[in-house]
Design a protein around this motif. Structure first.
Motif, PDB file in Angstrom:
ATOM      1  N   LEU A 165       9.727  15.648 -16.777  1.00  0.00           N
ATOM      2  CA  LEU A 165       9.921  15.875 -15.356  1.00  0.00           C
ATOM      3  C   LEU A 165      11.160  16.719 -15.136  1.00  0.00           C
ATOM      4  CD1 LEU A 165       9.134  15.064 -12.398  1.00  0.00           C
ATOM      5  CD2 LEU A 165      10.657  13.108 -12.673  1.00  0.00           C
ATOM      6  N   GLY A 166      11.122  17.545 -14.116  1.00  0.00           N
ATOM      7  CA  GLY A 166      12.291  18.344 -13.773  1.00  0.00           C
ATOM      8  C   GLY A 166      11.854  19.558 -12.981  1.00  0.00           C
ATOM      9  N   THR A 167      12.782  20.122 -12.248  1.00  0.00           N
ATOM     10  CA  THR A 167      12.502  21.341 -11.493  1.00  0.00           C
ATOM     11  C   THR A 167      13.319  22.505 -12.013  1.00  0.00           C
ATOM     12  OG1 THR A 167      14.169  20.699  -9.861  1.00  0.00           O
ATOM     13  CG2 THR A 167      11.892  20.084  -9.403  1.00  0.00           C
ATOM     14  N   SER A 168      14.119  22.250 -13.056  1.00  0.00           N
ATOM     15  CA  SER A 168      14.998  23.275 -13.615  1.00  0.00           C
ATOM     16  C   SER A 168      15.211  23.000 -15.090  1.00  0.00           C
ATOM     17  CB  SER A 168      16.346  23.262 -12.878  1.00  0.00           C
ATOM     18  OG  SER A 168      17.312  24.015 -13.574  1.00  0.00           O
ATOM     19  N   GLY A 169      15.583  24.047 -15.816  1.00  0.00           N
ATOM     20  CA  GLY A 169      15.881  23.877 -17.232  1.00  0.00           C
ATOM     21  C   GLY A 169      17.278  23.362 -17.494  1.00  0.00           C
ATOM     22  N   GLU A 203      14.591  13.853  -9.080  1.00  0.00           N
ATOM     23  CA  GLU A 203      13.578  14.860  -9.380  1.00  0.00           C
ATOM     24  C   GLU A 203      12.224  14.549  -8.758  1.00  0.00           C
ATOM     25  OE1 GLU A 203      14.129  17.640 -10.723  1.00  0.00           O
ATOM     26  OE2 GLU A 203      16.140  17.357 -11.513  1.00  0.00           O
ATOM     27  N   ASN A 204      11.868  13.269  -8.635  1.00  0.00           N
ATOM     28  CA  ASN A 204      10.571  12.943  -8.040  1.00  0.00           C
ATOM     29  C   ASN A 204      10.483  13.458  -6.611  1.00  0.00           C
ATOM     30  OD1 ASN A 204       8.561  11.298  -9.686  1.00  0.00           O
ATOM     31  ND2 ASN A 204      10.487  10.292 -10.201  1.00  0.00           N
ATOM     32  N   GLY A 205      11.541  13.232  -5.835  1.00  0.00           N
ATOM     33  CA  GLY A 205      11.549  13.723  -4.457  1.00  0.00           C
ATOM     34  C   GLY A 205      11.535  15.229  -4.391  1.00  0.00           C
ATOM     35  N   LEU A 206      12.347  15.867  -5.219  1.00  0.00           N
ATOM     36  CA  LEU A 206      12.408  17.332  -5.231  1.00  0.00           C
ATOM     37  C   LEU A 206      11.044  17.928  -5.579  1.00  0.00           C
ATOM     38  CD1 LEU A 206      15.819  17.885  -7.053  1.00  0.00           C
ATOM     39  CD2 LEU A 206      15.300  18.555  -4.704  1.00  0.00           C
ATOM     40  N   SER A 240      20.587  19.362  11.119  1.00  0.00           N
ATOM     41  CA  SER A 240      19.592  18.324  10.838  1.00  0.00           C
ATOM     42  C   SER A 240      19.417  18.145   9.334  1.00  0.00           C
ATOM     43  CB  SER A 240      18.245  18.664  11.488  1.00  0.00           C
ATOM     44  OG  SER A 240      17.671  19.811  10.882  1.00  0.00           O
ATOM     45  N   ILE A 241      19.083  16.905   8.947  1.00  0.00           N
ATOM     46  CA  ILE A 241      18.844  16.583   7.544  1.00  0.00           C
ATOM     47  C   ILE A 241      17.609  15.700   7.455  1.00  0.00           C
ATOM     48  CG2 ILE A 241      19.697  15.384   5.483  1.00  0.00           C
ATOM     49  CD1 ILE A 241      22.543  15.964   6.511  1.00  0.00           C
ATOM     50  N   LEU A 242      16.676  16.085   6.603  1.00  0.00           N
ATOM     51  CA  LEU A 242      15.537  15.238   6.290  1.00  0.00           C
ATOM     52  C   LEU A 242      15.848  14.491   4.998  1.00  0.00           C
ATOM     53  CD1 LEU A 242      12.596  14.358   6.905  1.00  0.00           C
ATOM     54  CD2 LEU A 242      11.859  16.219   5.391  1.00  0.00           C
ATOM     55  N   LEU A 243      15.902  13.168   5.064  1.00  0.00           N
ATOM     56  CA  LEU A 243      16.075  12.334   3.873  1.00  0.00           C
ATOM     57  C   LEU A 243      14.693  12.054   3.303  1.00  0.00           C
ATOM     58  CD1 LEU A 243      18.702   9.778   5.243  1.00  0.00           C
ATOM     59  CD2 LEU A 243      19.145  11.753   3.782  1.00  0.00           C
ATOM     60  N   PHE A 244      14.433  12.568   2.119  1.00  0.00           N
ATOM     61  CA  PHE A 244      13.097  12.482   1.523  1.00  0.00           C
ATOM     62  C   PHE A 244      13.236  11.763   0.190  1.00  0.00           C
ATOM     63  CE2 PHE A 244       9.343  13.803  -0.719  1.00  0.00           C
ATOM     64  CZ  PHE A 244       8.387  14.024   0.251  1.00  0.00           C
ATOM     65  N   GLY A 245      12.727  10.516   0.121  1.00  0.00           N
ATOM     66  CA  GLY A 245      12.965   9.792  -1.119  1.00  0.00           C
ATOM     67  C   GLY A 245      12.083   8.578  -1.322  1.00  0.00           C
ATOM     68  N   ASP A 349       5.937   6.222  -2.026  1.00  0.00           N
ATOM     69  CA  ASP A 349       5.782   5.071  -2.918  1.00  0.00           C
ATOM     70  C   ASP A 349       5.695   5.523  -4.370  1.00  0.00           C
ATOM     71  OD1 ASP A 349       3.229   6.085  -3.281  1.00  0.00           O
ATOM     72  OD2 ASP A 349       2.241   4.568  -2.046  1.00  0.00           O
ATOM     73  N   ARG A 350       5.396   4.586  -5.244  1.00  0.00           N
ATOM     74  CA  ARG A 350       5.411   4.906  -6.673  1.00  0.00           C
ATOM     75  C   ARG A 350       4.304   5.876  -7.074  1.00  0.00           C
ATOM     76  NH1 ARG A 350       3.149   0.193 -10.651  1.00  0.00           N
ATOM     77  NH2 ARG A 350       0.953   0.649 -10.378  1.00  0.00           N
ATOM     78  N   SER A 351       3.244   5.960  -6.248  1.00  0.00           N
ATOM     79  CA  SER A 351       2.167   6.917  -6.520  1.00  0.00           C
ATOM     80  C   SER A 351       2.493   8.297  -5.960  1.00  0.00           C
ATOM     81  CB  SER A 351       0.852   6.411  -5.903  1.00  0.00           C
ATOM     82  OG  SER A 351       0.485   5.173  -6.455  1.00  0.00           O
ATOM     83  N   ARG A 352       3.734   8.468  -5.491  1.00  0.00           N
ATOM     84  CA  ARG A 352       4.198   9.726  -4.912  1.00  0.00           C
ATOM     85  C   ARG A 352       3.374  10.093  -3.673  1.00  0.00           C
ATOM     86  NH1 ARG A 352       6.916  13.235  -8.847  1.00  0.00           N
ATOM     87  NH2 ARG A 352       5.560  14.966  -8.266  1.00  0.00           N
ATOM     88  N   GLN A 353       2.958   9.052  -2.932  1.00  0.00           N
ATOM     89  CA  GLN A 353       2.272   9.239  -1.662  1.00  0.00           C
ATOM     90  C   GLN A 353       3.225   8.867  -0.540  1.00  0.00           C
ATOM     91  OE1 GLN A 353      -0.945  10.519  -1.457  1.00  0.00           O
ATOM     92  NE2 GLN A 353      -0.608  10.795  -3.663  1.00  0.00           N
ATOM     93  N   VAL A 354       3.213   9.659   0.528  1.00  0.00           N
ATOM     94  CA  VAL A 354       4.094   9.359   1.658  1.00  0.00           C
ATOM     95  C   VAL A 354       3.721   8.004   2.233  1.00  0.00           C
ATOM     96  CG1 VAL A 354       4.742  10.021   3.992  1.00  0.00           C
ATOM     97  CG2 VAL A 354       4.596  11.759   2.199  1.00  0.00           C
TER      98      VAL A 354
END
Length: 371
Positions: A165-169, A203-206, A240-245, A349-354
């Motif tokens: 997992l990751g969005t960058s090297g 990383e999951n949220g990103l 504004s800030i969206l907290l996504f997690g 949630d853990r299934s990466r569903q909103v």
């Protein structure tokens, strides 16, 4: 001295695959190989520990993870890649497989090899293939199964090993002393370009919010430094800030905990139980929630009640939690910076569903997706 960055696990898996493919093409001693990281756009040399042929049509190579000055449990873990020539029935030029120690998704039993890792491997291996050639690449983490027991992978439905997992090297020194300052610098740059930002702990949220179509230039990785970075955003004039997690992390903000590392404070089950009580859940059910091993297990129990009784406990409880996260975060920023910032919350949630969106969260997410 500035903390030293390293590389993420997909980079070492890719390096091992490159070395094995090169050996398969022409047996040779390889000390290192070049990997094009894609994110960021740079090429780096990765050390190869061992490489050998297994048979005429297969070779294996080993690298060793180096995440830099970061308290990463994968430090020094061996990363293997076995490369074999593909069979006639193989349709794609490069077939990626998860071997021992690579986690698997419980939902579909597919290997937990995420989008960046796939892009990285396909891009770097393609240049070593001739037209019409095909290879099978099996990635192996011999210590992955045991290391996974010390992670939250199971909370995201990944079992039997670690995720690639990751969005960058680049593996930033997330837990080194200089982490907060480097995050502040990133926030300042993005805050000067955009009025609205998205905060993701990990990383999951990103990965998920990018898949949904949000501009990656607006994304700020916070790790566990949510409190200081919320205040910094206020000081920088962010509107504004969206907290996504993940709900099991961000739920702490509903209890007024703004440094989310478990070594600092936990209280997740206490917070979830309190919000269930506020919404009127019965005492026996509250006792079950409080005794749940994880927040995800608490969510499962609420879903079970909803399914059995036709109730809406999940919506009510998590809706209240998301709205409180908004209110407490806005108040936290105002208290420490005398600035007003609009906060919205999206929990998955853990299934990466909103799972739920606060009113502000739904509005801010819609604005971000519209560009």
């Amino acid at each position: 001295m500035s903390p030293r960055s390293g590389y993420t696990l997909p980079v070492f898996a890719c390096a091992a695959a490159i070395a094995a493919l090169r050996y398969l093409r022409q047996p040779q001693a390889l000390v290192s190989v070049e990997v094009d990281l894609l994110e960021p756009s740079q090429t780096v040399d990765i050390l190869i520990e061992q490489v050998a042929g297994l048979r005429a049509d297969a070779a294996i190579a080993i690298t060793r993870s180096d995440p830099g000055d970061n308290l990463d449990l994968t430090r020094d873990t061996p990363v293997w890649a076995m490369v074999e020539w593909g069979k006639d029935e193989q349709t794609e030029p490069i077939l990626l497989l998860g071997g021992e120690g690579i986690g698997r998704h419980q939902v579909d039993d597919q290997p937990a090899i995420y989008s960046y890792a796939k892009r990285l491997l396909l891009h770097n291996l393609e240049r070593w293939l001739e037209p019409e050639e095909k290879v099978r690449v099996t990635l192996i983490l011999p210590e992955g199964r045991s290391l996974a027991q010390r992670t939250s992978n199971a909370a995201f439905g990944v079992v039997e090993g670690l995720s690639l997992l990751g969005t960058s090297g680049i593996s930033q020194p997330l837990s080194a002393p200089g982490q907060l300052e480097s995050y502040r610098e990133d926030l300042k740059q993005k805050g000067s370009a955009f009025d609205g930002l998205v905060f993701c702990i990990g990383e999951n949220g990103l990965d998920l919010v990018k898949q949904m179509g949000v501009d990656s230039a607006r994304l700020v990785k916070t790790a566990n430094w949510l409190g200081p970075l919320l205040v910094e955003a206020g000081m920088q004039g962010v509107k504004s800030i969206l907290l996504f997690g993940y709900h099991g992390k961000l739920i702490k903000l509903a209890g007024g905990i703004f440094h989310t590392h478990h070594h600092v404070a936990d209280g997740r089950m206490e917070i979830l139980t309190a919000y269930c009580a506020k919404e009127g859940l019965s005492t026996p059910d509250l006792q079950t929630i409080f005794a749940s091993p994880t927040a995800e297990d608490g969510l499962k129990y609420l879903r079970k009640l909803d399914a059995e009784t036709g109730s809406d406990w999940v919506e009510r409880v998590y809706g209240a939690i998301a709205e409180t996260i908004d209110q407490r975060s806005q108040a936290y920023i105002h208290t420490h910076s005398d600035r007003t910032v609009r906060i919205g919350t999206v929990l998955f949630d853990r299934s990466r569903q909103v799972l739920v969106k606060s009113k502000n969260g739904a509005a801010l997410l819609e604005q971000l997706l519209l560009g």
